[in-house]
Write an enzyme that holds these catalytic residues in place. Structure first.
Site, PDB file in Angstrom:
ATOM      1  CG  ASP A  13      -1.973  -1.056   1.159  1.00 32.79           C
ATOM      2  OD1 ASP A  13      -2.236  -1.536   0.042  1.00 32.79           O
ATOM      3  OD2 ASP A  13      -2.546  -1.415   2.205  1.00 32.79           O
ATOM      4  CB  ALA A 234       9.062   2.544   6.720  1.00 27.26           C
ATOM      5  CE  LYS A 235       3.151   0.924   2.773  1.00 29.54           C
ATOM      6  NZ  LYS A 235       3.876  -0.061   1.984  1.00 29.54           N
ATOM      7  NE  ARG A 236      11.269   0.109   9.854  1.00 25.70           N
ATOM      8  CZ  ARG A 236      11.660   0.175   8.590  1.00 25.70           C
ATOM      9  NH1 ARG A 236      11.077  -0.585   7.683  1.00 25.70           N
ATOM     10  NH2 ARG A 236      12.633   0.985   8.216  1.00 25.70           N
ATOM     11  CG  ASP A 237       7.948   4.718  10.700  1.00 27.53           C
ATOM     12  OD1 ASP A 237       8.682   4.273  11.595  1.00 27.53           O
ATOM     13  OD2 ASP A 237       8.388   5.147   9.611  1.00 27.53           O
TER      14      ASP A 237
END
Ligand code: GLU
Length: 294
Positions: A13, A234-237
């Protein structure tokens, strides 16, 4: 034709930082009366369903585009044609080096860091044939410069390294730098607005474009969104996708507009106050909402 573009890789995404760049690319294109085109860079790293969700998210923030999105996976004939053209002009050579060999090879004096050391540049036909039996060949550009200057609307005159970069990987897949240049030329893209992580690639791309007879586009390399520790978002944020932000009740469009110093409820509305000469040029730090509050 004159066009700007957004070229996502459908590896997952889009996050708010990607959408922010997309919105700006749209504003630059529309403000200058250009078409706005999409290109799906799906030669690599494809996640099923990601393309559909990315397009839906771009639509959800109100962006529109001209023509059907171009898909790189359907354009192998054009890449092969460009490689033929370069090959006929004596601009390519086969390379059998592994990454490790490149890392360990002595670098030429004054070569920019990370530049290909030229190990396979002068192989004889017999040497190439022998190596081919052991390993598939990548195809490299035979560059005759080591630097090239591009003009960037934010960074001004930018000089960057050009080495004998890979045009087609050992597994036969066209390299990113080749595909981007061939596609931008064929799509009539003359304005490239994208994240500044790609600024250093632009001299290579502009130089290659010149060899292929393409006009050099106007570049606008915009600062990436950062997380609270100052690293690239990033997505992990945390809650960084449109869907996640929606779940937290965040008005993502308003957030995006304000991140560019603009206000309005649609891209068309932002166009009225958009001024490319007064854009924020520093980083934008995004603090994801937490479930405890916004
Ligand atoms: N597909 C690249 C990315 O998602 C962008 C390439 C480009 O804009 O030239 O990072």
């Amino acid at each position: 034709m004159s066009a700007g573009r957004f070229a996502p890789s459908p590896s997952g995404d889009l996050h708010i930082g990607n959408l922010r760049t997309a919105l700006l690319a749209w504003l630059w294109a529309r403000h200058s009366g250009r078409d706005f085109l999409l290109r799906i860079e799906d030669l690599d790293r494809v996640r099923p369903g990601a393309e559909r969700r990315q397009l839906a998210d771009l639509r959800a923030i109100g962006l529109d585009w001209d023509d059907e999105p171009l898909r790189q996976s359907e354009r192998h004939a054009s890449y092969a044609e460009a490689l033929d053209q370069l090959e006929r002009a004596g601009r390519t050579y086969q390379c059998f080096c592994s990454r490790r060999e490149i890392r360990q090879a002595p670098t030429a004096p004054h070569a920019p860091p990370g530049a290909y050391p030229g190990t396979c540049r002068e192989l004889t036909n017999a040497q190439s044939a022998d190596l081919r039996r052991r390993r598939p060949a990548a195809l490299r550009l035979r560059a005759d410069v080591s630097k090239f200057v591009v003009q960037d609307e934010i960074h001004g005159s930018y000089e960057g390294a050009v080495d004998d970069f890979v045009l087609r990987r050992g597994d036969g897949v066209p390299a990113y730098n080749l595909a981007v240049v061939v596609d931008d030329a064929e799509q009539g893209v003359d304005q490239v607005v994208r994240g500044d992580d790609l600024l250093a690639s632009s001299p290579r791309q502009a130089y290659l474009g010149g060899l292929l007879g393409a006009a050099i586009p106007t570049y606008v390399h915009v600062p990436l969104a950062l997380n609270v520790t100052g690293r690239r978002l990033a997505k992990r944020d945390g809650a960084v996708t449109l869907e996640q932000l929606r779940q937290h009740g965040v008005d993502a469009f308003d957030l995006l507009a304000r991140s560019w110093g603009l206000s309005g409820t649609s891209p068309v509305e932002l166009l009225r106050s958009f001024d490319p000469t007064t854009q924020p040029t520093g980083p934008w730090v995004f603090r994801p909402p937490t479930s405890a509050g916004r």
